[in-house]
Design a protein around this motif. Structure first.
Motif, PDB file in Angstrom:
ATOM      1  N   UNK A   1      10.336  62.871  43.462  1.00  0.00           N
ATOM      2  CA  UNK A   1      10.015  61.449  43.571  1.00  0.00           C
ATOM      3  C   UNK A   1       8.497  61.312  43.653  1.00  0.00           C
ATOM      4  N   UNK A   2       8.018  60.078  43.603  1.00  0.00           N
ATOM      5  CA  UNK A   2       6.582  59.810  43.656  1.00  0.00           C
ATOM      6  C   UNK A   2       6.254  58.987  44.895  1.00  0.00           C
ATOM      7  N   UNK A   3       5.072  59.176  45.458  1.00  0.00           N
ATOM      8  CA  UNK A   3       4.686  58.395  46.635  1.00  0.00           C
ATOM      9  C   UNK A   3       4.201  56.997  46.251  1.00  0.00           C
ATOM     10  N   UNK A   4       4.204  56.105  47.217  1.00  0.00           N
ATOM     11  CA  UNK A   4       3.528  54.824  47.045  1.00  0.00           C
ATOM     12  C   UNK A   4       2.045  55.034  47.361  1.00  0.00           C
ATOM     13  N   UNK A   5       1.205  54.519  46.516  1.00  0.00           N
ATOM     14  CA  UNK A   5      -0.231  54.682  46.694  1.00  0.00           C
ATOM     15  C   UNK A   5      -0.820  53.412  47.311  1.00  0.00           C
ATOM     16  N   UNK A   6      -1.528  53.569  48.421  1.00  0.00           N
ATOM     17  CA  UNK A   6      -2.163  52.431  49.080  1.00  0.00           C
ATOM     18  C   UNK A   6      -3.669  52.666  49.122  1.00  0.00           C
ATOM     19  N   UNK A   7      -4.406  51.763  48.508  1.00  0.00           N
ATOM     20  CA  UNK A   7      -5.855  51.853  48.498  1.00  0.00           C
ATOM     21  C   UNK A   7      -6.455  51.075  49.649  1.00  0.00           C
ATOM     22  N   UNK A   8      -7.444  51.675  50.310  1.00  0.00           N
ATOM     23  CA  UNK A   8      -8.086  51.042  51.467  1.00  0.00           C
ATOM     24  C   UNK A   8      -9.532  50.713  51.122  1.00  0.00           C
ATOM     25  N   UNK A   9      -9.883  49.437  51.256  1.00  0.00           N
ATOM     26  CA  UNK A   9     -11.252  49.004  51.007  1.00  0.00           C
ATOM     27  C   UNK A   9     -11.781  48.231  52.206  1.00  0.00           C
ATOM     28  N   UNK A  10     -13.091  48.069  52.241  1.00  0.00           N
ATOM     29  CA  UNK A  10     -13.704  47.208  53.250  1.00  0.00           C
ATOM     30  C   UNK A  10     -13.515  45.757  52.824  1.00  0.00           C
ATOM     31  N   UNK A  11     -13.292  44.882  53.783  1.00  0.00           N
ATOM     32  CA  UNK A  11     -13.196  43.460  53.464  1.00  0.00           C
ATOM     33  C   UNK A  11     -14.537  42.917  52.981  1.00  0.00           C
ATOM     34  N   UNK A  12     -15.596  43.698  53.172  1.00  0.00           N
ATOM     35  CA  UNK A  12     -16.925  43.295  52.710  1.00  0.00           C
ATOM     36  C   UNK A  12     -17.239  43.803  51.302  1.00  0.00           C
ATOM     37  N   UNK A  13     -16.308  44.541  50.718  1.00  0.00           N
ATOM     38  CA  UNK A  13     -16.452  45.022  49.333  1.00  0.00           C
ATOM     39  C   UNK A  13     -15.050  45.287  48.795  1.00  0.00           C
TER      40      UNK A  13
END
Length: 210
Positions: A62-74
């Motif tokens: 199976x494949x994982x869910x990918x979650x990207x984390x960014x700054x709310x300022x960029x």
């Protein structure tokens, strides 16, 4: 020339994708969710590529869910996800103090990885990343760059929103060492350096900690 630059870029992605290989090798299984700090998106998209290759090879089922984390300022990727866009627009600003993710643009390849994996993107405050960087250093003895602390800082919000579940195996990718943004920790380092010297014995150390 242009062809050489493209070849070099592809080689970089080929190297980065092996993060997925290492994660699966270390866990002995595929994670349910992978959290990664996202600037331009290359590391994020390359890992997704790595997981897909492992699945095609029959190493994982199976494949994982990918979650990207960014700054709310960029937050270019975050904006694209929240507004259900098919392309990532270049923002007119990037005001994050976190150098590793302080960019006004993110590649469409990162957005495609989110769509294909049924993942998402989340934004955090710069201060949350700095606080987690400090916690990791003082409580775990791990000094990562602020961008590397961002995925762990996002866990509480993700849990509160029901985007990750208690039973799921979640991997947070800590992308680099704290030396990258060492100037941000200069004040804490100076304060620690001014602390009185403790004798090297158990009783003295125990007394200092209590």
């Amino acid at each position: 020339d242009k062809n050489c630059l493209i070849f070099h870029y592809l080689n970089i992605l080929e190297g980065i994708k092996t993060i997925a290989y290492e994660v699966v090798g270390q866990l002995g299984a595929v994670p349910d969710v992978v959290l990664t700090p996202v600037g331009g998106g290359d590391m994020f998209a390359a890992q997704w590529r790595g997981y897909n290759e492992l699945k095609r090879a029959g190493v994982i089922d199976k494949l994982p869910r990918m979650i990207g984390v960014q700054s709310v300022n960029a937050p270019p990727l975050l904006e694209a996800v929240e507004h259900q866009l098919q392309r990532v627009a270049t923002l007119p600003y990037a005001r994050s103090k976190i150098s590793g993710i302080n960019v006004p643009f993110t590649g469409d390849h990162a957005l495609a990885a989110i769509h294909d994996s049924q993942g998402t993107a989340i934004g955090i405050a710069d201060e949350a990343a700095f606080a987690m960087q400090k916690r990791l250093a003082t409580e775990e003895g791990i000094w990562v760059e602020p961008a590397g602390a961002a995925p762990i800082a996002a866990l509480t919000t993700l849990r509160e929103k029901g985007l990750i579940q208690p039973h799921e195996r979640v991997v947070c990718v800590m992308s680099g060492a704290g030396f990258k943004d060492a100037n941000l920790a200069a004040e804490d380092a100076a304060r620690i350096g001014q602390q009185p010297i403790i004798p090297f014995d158990v009783e003295a150390v125990s007394k200092q900690l209590t």
